[in-house]
Design an enzyme around this catalytic site. Structure first.
Site, PDB file in Angstrom:
ATOM      1  N   LYS A   3       3.926   3.611  -2.227  1.00  0.00           N
ATOM      2  CA  LYS A   3       4.899   3.099  -1.776  1.00  0.00           C
ATOM      3  C   LYS A   3       6.075   3.869  -1.185  1.00  0.00           C
ATOM      4  CE  LYS A   3       4.053  -1.441  -2.855  1.00  0.00           C
ATOM      5  NZ  LYS A   3       4.218  -2.672  -1.861  1.00  0.00           N
ATOM      6  N   SER A  29      -4.132   3.480  -4.921  1.00  0.00           N
ATOM      7  CA  SER A  29      -2.958   3.089  -4.292  1.00  0.00           C
ATOM      8  C   SER A  29      -2.151   3.696  -5.570  1.00  0.00           C
ATOM      9  CB  SER A  29      -3.149   1.785  -4.008  1.00  0.00           C
ATOM     10  OG  SER A  29      -3.308   1.050  -5.175  1.00  0.00           O
TER      11      SER A  29
END
Lengths: 315, 315
Positions: free
Chosen positions: B51, B301
């Site tokens: 992110k 991720s």
């Protein structure tokens, strides 16, 4: 005694570049602001530890010097075994690996998974048994640390650190047989002579710390060294690596068993990296000692931990 | 609707390069020989997840367009929150982060540790509460996925994959709000049009899979989506990301809760990487589905998992 040079390490970097992961230097903003922290995660190498660097350099150098070989022999408490097995498989060679009986099952299984033949032996017997296996098979012995090619291969980590962080002030390196610390120390002292290089040992296997303090190699019994949970740090330096450590290390730090397991937990929780106990001692030393100010690199040397022990460290 | 382009992603790569780790593509020899496996470990980013890429791109782009700003606002189930808090702190801005009450404590604490103000809210309320906070503070809203700057930032992962592995055949990407898969998909399809890009969702939050099958975005209730252990995959695509996913994905795969926890374990044990459940779904899909042959990349991720849950997955 002739020590490994920065040119040997540069040659090693050329030899191993297509076989070994160029690991990143990972910023760790969860470190101490006075001593900004970076992690060199050698746990991401194919076999989960830095040992592939020395193994590929030694095997490639032997092939350059001796032409075609068919069998290789190694003795190791684990990660060197996997590294030689993996490198041998890459080149289509037969590998015979001598491992002490107390080696964690995860490391024995991983070595066999690379197609190697594993010969288990009693504690302290492995060098003798490996010599027998080499005689029987005609295999070339790839020692775990006591060889210039191994030291030069491990030293490539130092080249990468300086490439990524030329302003490095302190490097903390686990010490067992001393090949890793010798190689990294040579590279750092050649390229960043002002940087401080500190070796780290468990208190329970602190033979190198004692030897460097007194200026003479000392022998600790196998049963003493085997007390530590850091099963990859139970070897002790050879004459060759001890001579390097005297030359390139600025000091030694020791850590307790609790410090080591706390560092395993910190690596997992804050760094999202799985470290085996031996791989976590540099972070343990960073936390437990007042190391010099400035940019600091800890070597996470390996990640082959039993899942149960990792779960226990997380609890 | 205008979609993000490869040029947007290249511009993002320039903007974020000094703030974000250029993660390695890690070879995973423990994969299937027919589908050689690489891992893109975004868990190594400063806040433990990809992110930061979108957050730094969006914040930098806003500052380029609007000049000086003082406050930023975000809503997020966790990793986007930390990313905005971290990026805001880097630039000396105040961050106000709206998080649902069920967010794992590890993510709330990490967000506060970056100096952000955290506003907790009920499930499904976060967009409305964030809008109120933005109105109160005059802060600039940085959405978690529904913005071209965010999509372009996440897409920089795709550029790096192609740089490191131009022969990539398959890329497996987690899908929640769809920003990550949109960005990576645009980059891969632009640079390696023959490569297959597959999105992955938990069965229990498979709204995007259903929507792409029927060709229309579908709404699953928050309580349905909140059933999955993968707390980072409980969002659903916006019109903008859904339009990207229709364009760039070759298909969607789903995985069970057990598959996800097995993949968390496999990442730790074989890859020496800590994955949160949301971060492990691509590996779960690789194991549970017959994906195409050839070099395969799984996106790990994020790594922000509660230690207790990691310990449970290891048991």
């Amino acid at each position: 005694m002739q020590l490994v040079t920065i040119d040997d390490i540069r040659a090693a970097a050329q030899r191993i570049r297509s076989h070994v992961l160029r690991t990143p230097l990972v910023p760790a903003p969860w470190g101490d602001p006075e001593r900004p922290l970076w992690v060199k995660p050698e746990s991401l190498q194919a076999i989960g530890a830095f040992k592939v660097r020395g193994a590929f350099n030694a095997l490639t150098a032997v092939r350059e010097r001796s032409g075609s070989i068919t069998d290789v022999v190694a003795y190791s408490s684990g990660n060197h075994a996997q590294a030689v097995a993996y490198a041998a498989a890459t080149f289509g060679l037969r590998a015979h690996i001598v491992m002490p009986e107390e080696t964690p099952e995860v490391k024995v299984a991983a070595t066999r998974a690379h197609g190697a033949r594993v010969v288990l032996c009693g504690a302290g017997q492995r060098e003798a048994v490996a010599a027998d296996v080499a005689a029987d098979t005609g295999g070339v012995m790839i020692p775990p640390f006591d060889h210039p090619d191994i030291i030069a291969g491990q030293g490539t980590i130092g080249l990468e650190i300086v490439d990524d962080l030329p302003e490095v002030a302190t490097v903390l390196v686990p010490v067992s047989g001393g090949g890793l610390a010798s190689g990294i120390g040579v590279a750092i002292k050649a390229l960043c002579p002002r940087a401080v290089v500190l070796g780290v040992e468990p208190e329970l296997a602190a033979d190198a710390a004692e030897g460097l303090r007194t200026g003479e190699r000392v022998d600790w019994s196998v049963s003493l060294r085997n007390r530590t949970v850091a099963d990859g740090l139970r070897s002790q330096p050879s004459e060759l690596t001890f001579a390097h450590l005297r030359q390139v290390l600025d000091g030694m730090l020791t850590v307790t068993e609790d410090d080591i397991l706390s560092a395993v937990r910190e690596f997992a929780q804050r760094g999202h990296l799985v470290a085996e106990p031996s791989g976590a001692v540099a972070l343990a030393a960073y936390r437990q000692h007042t190391t010099p100010p400035g940019p600091t690199v800890v070597i996470l040397s390996g990640g082959n931990i039993e899942p149960r022990l990792l779960a226990q460290a997380l609890a």
